[in-house]
Structures are given as C-alpha cells and as structure tokens.
Design an enzyme around this catalytic site. Structure first.
Site, PDB file in Angstrom:
ATOM      1  N   GLY A 234     -17.898 -30.800  15.311  1.00  0.00           N
ATOM      2  CA  GLY A 234     -17.647 -30.501  16.473  1.00  0.00           C
ATOM      3  C   GLY A 234     -18.115 -32.200  17.338  1.00  0.00           C
ATOM      4  O   GLY A 234     -17.340 -31.893  17.859  1.00  0.00           O
ATOM      5  N   PRO A 270     -15.893 -31.430   9.977  1.00  0.00           N
ATOM      6  CA  PRO A 270     -14.882 -31.780  10.501  1.00  0.00           C
ATOM      7  C   PRO A 270     -14.150 -30.855  10.612  1.00  0.00           C
ATOM      8  O   PRO A 270     -13.403 -30.304   9.319  1.00  0.00           O
ATOM      9  CB  PRO A 270     -14.807 -33.310  10.920  1.00  0.00           C
ATOM     10  N   GLY A 271     -13.288 -30.569  12.596  1.00  0.00           N
ATOM     11  CA  GLY A 271     -12.880 -29.339  12.100  1.00  0.00           C
ATOM     12  C   GLY A 271     -11.306 -29.785  13.176  1.00  0.00           C
ATOM     13  O   GLY A 271     -10.236 -30.654  12.566  1.00  0.00           O
ATOM     14  N   ARG A 308      -6.828 -20.590  23.676  1.00  0.00           N
ATOM     15  CA  ARG A 308      -8.073 -21.276  24.374  1.00  0.00           C
ATOM     16  C   ARG A 308      -7.659 -21.412  25.717  1.00  0.00           C
ATOM     17  O   ARG A 308      -8.696 -21.832  26.817  1.00  0.00           O
ATOM     18  CB  ARG A 308      -7.073 -23.132  23.419  1.00  0.00           C
ATOM     19  N   CYS A 337       1.638  -8.956  28.775  1.00  0.00           N
ATOM     20  CA  CYS A 337       1.130  -8.024  30.031  1.00  0.00           C
ATOM     21  C   CYS A 337      -0.179  -8.282  30.336  1.00  0.00           C
ATOM     22  O   CYS A 337      -0.691  -7.699  29.934  1.00  0.00           O
ATOM     23  CB  CYS A 337       1.649  -7.112  29.217  1.00  0.00           C
TER      24      CYS A 337
HETATM   25  N1  LLP Z   1     -19.031 -26.238  11.074  1.00  0.00           N
HETATM   26  C1  LLP Z   1     -20.212 -25.061  11.817  1.00  0.00           C
HETATM   27  C2  LLP Z   1     -20.969 -24.430  11.118  1.00  0.00           C
HETATM   28  C3  LLP Z   1     -18.899 -24.405  12.662  1.00  0.00           C
HETATM   29  O1  LLP Z   1     -18.950 -23.524  13.027  1.00  0.00           O
HETATM   30  C4  LLP Z   1     -18.047 -24.984  13.257  1.00  0.00           C
HETATM   31  C5  LLP Z   1     -17.016 -24.584  14.285  1.00  0.00           C
HETATM   32  C6  LLP Z   1     -17.125 -26.247  12.618  1.00  0.00           C
HETATM   33  C7  LLP Z   1     -18.241 -26.963  11.917  1.00  0.00           C
HETATM   34  C8  LLP Z   1     -15.981 -26.988  12.996  1.00  0.00           C
HETATM   35  O2  LLP Z   1     -16.169 -27.976  14.315  1.00  0.00           O
HETATM   36  P1  LLP Z   1     -15.350 -28.146  15.255  1.00  0.00           P
HETATM   37  O3  LLP Z   1     -16.092 -29.875  14.733  1.00  0.00           O
HETATM   38  O4  LLP Z   1     -13.845 -27.971  14.775  1.00  0.00           O
HETATM   39  O5  LLP Z   1     -15.881 -28.933  16.383  1.00  0.00           O
HETATM   40  N2  LLP Z   1     -12.803 -21.587  19.044  1.00  0.00           N
HETATM   41  C9  LLP Z   1     -13.164 -22.373  19.593  1.00  0.00           C
HETATM   42  C10 LLP Z   1     -14.166 -23.582  18.826  1.00  0.00           C
HETATM   43  C11 LLP Z   1     -15.075 -22.812  17.604  1.00  0.00           C
HETATM   44  C12 LLP Z   1     -16.136 -23.252  17.354  1.00  0.00           C
HETATM   45  C13 LLP Z   1     -16.512 -23.043  16.131  1.00  0.00           C
HETATM   46  N3  LLP Z   1     -17.755 -23.508  15.011  1.00  0.00           N
HETATM   47  C14 LLP Z   1     -11.976 -23.781  20.332  1.00  0.00           C
HETATM   48  O6  LLP Z   1     -10.644 -23.440  20.209  1.00  0.00           O
HETATM   49  O7  LLP Z   1     -12.610 -24.855  20.823  1.00  0.00           O
END
Ligand code: LLP
Length: 412
Positions: A234, A270-271, A308, A337
């Site tokens: 997150g 983290p992603g 997005r 389209c």
């Molecule tokens: N862990 C879990 C259990 C998750 O569901 C997620 C993301 C992450 C980690 C990684 O979250 P991050 O660190 O990236 O915030 N497609 C959307 C975001 C969807 C998030 C889904 N879960 C976007 O493009 O904003």
C-alpha cells in the site's frame, strides 16, 4: 531531461523508442534497487521480510531484480507463484494471498512449501486444511484481519474497511483462529492485514496496528507458532508533481515501536512503491486532431496498454520526450474504440506534432500487468535499463500471439 532530452538512466528515451518501437514500457533497474534499499534500511532494526507484490509488475527481470536483493514475493494466484519461483524467489519467502484460492492452487503452493497462506475466510481455512491433510503436509497460515480503518485513498483500492470483501473482521477472527488450531494439518504462523493501496500518509498504518495490538498479544500467548505480522503493501508513490512517495522513515517511525514491542517478525508486501516511479510508457503521436473545444492528441498507446486513467480516474503526468515550446489544451487518447480510451483528459499538454514521442510517467506499477489484447492489439515490449545498458525483457506481441491458444471446434 538532459539537454532537452528525456533520459532513462543513461539512455535517451528516443533511442529506446527507435530501437524497440512504441508503445514501450521502460524500467530503470537502479530505481528499483534504490527503492528497495530505502525501505529495507528504514525497517532494518526489525529485520523485515520484504515480499515484493508480484501482481504489480510481473516481468521476470523485475521480480528477479528484487529476488537478487533478498526479497521474497507476495503472490495471488498459481500463475504468480510460478513466475516468482521461475524468477528465483525461494519458496521459504513466498506468501500467498487472495479470496478465491482454488484447490489446485493450494496444492501447488503446498508442494512448493511456501512460507504461509494468508487466509480470507473460514471456508478457505477448511479447504487449505483438507488439501494439506490429503498431501500429508502442514500448511502454515496467517489469517487476514480487516481492521476497518480508512486508508485515505481511492475507494476502488481501499481494502481494509468493513464493507470490503477482504479479510475477517476483528470479532470473527478469534473464532477463526480457534478453528484453525483445531485442524492438525494447519500451523498458525501469523496475522495479515492489507488496508489499501497508494497510501501517502502512514498514519492509517498506525491506526490499523493499534486495532490489532491486543489481538496479536493474545494470539502470541496462545499459539507458540504465531510469529509473523504481515502488514501488506500500500505504500504510495508520486503521480502528481506536488506529491511525494511515502517516506520510508516516516513509515518506520510509526511501525517500528509497535513491531519491537510485539516480538513478531514483520512481513511487508510493497508493490507500487518499489516499481511505480521506476517505469514509463513511451508512446508515439499518430495524429493531432482539433475538436470544437479542445485538441485530441492521438497516440499509439491505449487503455489496453495502461488502463489506470479510465479505471480509477488515475492521474499520470505526460511529458514530451524532447523539450517542446508551447502548450495545448486537450486530451491524450488512444486508438481503441471507446470513449474511455484516454491517458489524460482536459489538461495542458506539450505542443507535440505527429511523429513526436510522449512519456507517460509513473507507469511501472499496474501498467503492463493490467494490459490486455482488447481491440486485438499486441501488448507492448518491455525494456530494462541500467546505466547506459538496455535490454529487451519482453518482446512486443505479434499478430500470431493474438490467436495462439485458439482452437477451432471439431464440427466446423
Ligand atoms: N498485498 C495485498 C494483499 C494486495 O492486495 C496488494 C494490492 C498488495 C500487497 C500491493 O499493494 P501496493 O503496495 O502495490 O499498493 N490496480 C490498482 C491497485 C490494486 C491493488 C491490489 N492489491 C491500481 O492500479 O491502483
């Protein structure tokens, strides 16, 4: 920008577009490494296990970069588990989340002997127990708590509120732990939370931790194998010029005291924070069209390449790859389209012409990973840059790729 040219580390973006074509995703390996190091250093006092969230950018070169730095992986499907293992992530550092795990996926993960499953419901708990019993294995599990806090982000990507489908509320979760303890094929490894995505202010993490502090103490006393607290991902990044990525030091300041007092090992997933600002999407202007009230800059990247903006009303900065003079007001749109096919709407944009290149910024996270073949468009190529070096890490899809896997019915 160096001398009016946008650079990806030491390589002009223009040169990459010429060499690999457009639309093109470009990732900076040094940026990936520096984001990982910043988080790892801030959290070092509690020796975190950082599990890169594979869903965010699935390229093996990206996963492999983090694996090489000692990261684990957070996966949400058998496909992601396959990718993580193939990219060299040791199973002992893989955690498996998601509300809908199938038997096949659970068994695949059990055979791989991953660190733990994060479990989202009681029926899922029973299913994991049954699969483990059948395979004669023990499944390590962490139940996912829904702490009901507002992560102060877009409602589509907030996941830790009572109305979200994720996790177990704090009243139900203790009962679920007792149920887990009654299954001899399960081992209670910890507690999981993930409150949302693109969180720029770390305060909600503190609120979530406060909500589960008592619970963690009780669980630790009750179950000797209870040793992990997985805080999910997150951590937010910069999309707008006035934003700053979440500061790992501020995050650590909130999280460390709790972790130190708990005696639990922290897992982070983290992603976006690790890859979002490391990537751009490079696209070439095809036409500039004048509408009654605004200009449409029609480019060769569409919503199938980066969804997005239409899906979340997400803002991505768009810059000219070569410095331009002047500005126009309008939209950057793709060739799909659909009226929803835009990368930017009603914005001051660089005055570009047909053939010029634009870069869509902060596109490393949930960019290619959410790309599709809609309108029968092959997905873009991906390139990794390090210093002055660049490498194709996924080739552009060809027309034949579009129909690979299709089978004619026997009766035709
Ligand atoms: N862990 C879990 C259990 C998750 O569901 C997620 C993301 C992450 C980690 C990684 O979250 P991050 O660190 O990236 O915030 N497609 C959307 C975001 C969807 C998030 C889904 N879960 C976007 O493009 O904003």
């Amino acid at each position: 920008m160096v001398r009016g040219r946008l650079m990806a580390e030491g390589v002009p973006v223009e040169a990459l577009a010429r060499r690999y074509g457009t639309p093109l995703y470009v990732y900076s390996q040094s940026h990936l490494a520096s984001r990982f190091a910043a988080l790892a250093e801030a959290m070092a006092p509690v020796d975190p296990l950082i599990c890169y969230s594979v869903k965010v950018n699935t390229n093996a070169a990206v996963i492999g970069t983090f694996a090489g730095l000692g990261a684990g992986a957070d996966v949400v499907s058998g496909g992601e588990l396959y990718r993580a293992r193939r990219a060299g992530v040791p199973p002992s550092r893989i955690v498996f989340a998601g509300v809908g795990k199938t038997r096949e996926e659970i068994e695949y993960a059990l055979r791989a002997n991953i660190l733990f499953f994060t479990v989202e419901s009681e029926p899922e708990l029973d299913r994991i127990a049954e699969c483990a019993r059948r395979l004669g294995r023990k499944a390590r599990i962490a139940l996912r708590a829904n702490p009901d806090v507002d992560p102060e982000t877009h409602h589509y990507i907030s996941t830790g509120k009572a109305e979200n489908k994720f996790g177990l509320d704090l009243r139900r979760i203790e009962r679920a732990y007792r149920r887990a303890a009654a299954h001899p094929s399960l081992e209670i490894a910890g507690l999981h939370m993930h409150i949302g995505s693109q969180i720029l202010n770390p305060a909600p993490y503190g609120r979530a931790l406060e909500r589960v502090a008592g619970l963690c103490r009780r669980l630790r006393a009750r179950y000797p194998t209870f040793r992990y607290l997985d805080l999910g991902g997150g951590l937010g990044i910069q999309y707008r010029p006035d934003q700053h990525p979440l500061d790992p030091a501020r995050f650590a300041k909130i999280v460390l005291p709790f972790m130190q007092a708990s005696g639990l090992r922290i897992v982070l997933e983290p992603g976006r924070f690790l890859v979002g600002n490391a990537g751009i999407l490079v696209t070439r202007v095809q036409y500039v069209k004048s509408g009654p009230s605004k200009k449409f800059i029609i480019v060769d990247a569409g919503m199938n390449d980066l969804i997005r903006p239409p899906l979340y009303q997400a803002h991505h900065e768009i810059v000219s790859v070569r410095a331009t003079r002047g500005a126009v007001f309008g939209d950057v749109v793709g060739p799909i389209c659909e009226s929803a096919d835009f990368l930017a709407q009603d914005r001051r944009l660089p005055a570009v012409r047909e053939g010029d290149l634009l870069a869509v910024m902060s596109a490393g996270a949930y960019g290619f990973a959410m790309a599709s073949n809609y309108n029968s468009r092959g997905r873009p190529a991906e390139v990794l840059v390090q210093g002055r070096r660049h490498a194709l890490v996924r080739r552009r899809e060809r027309r034949e790729d579009l129909v690979r896997g299709e089978v004619a019915p026997r009766w035709s």
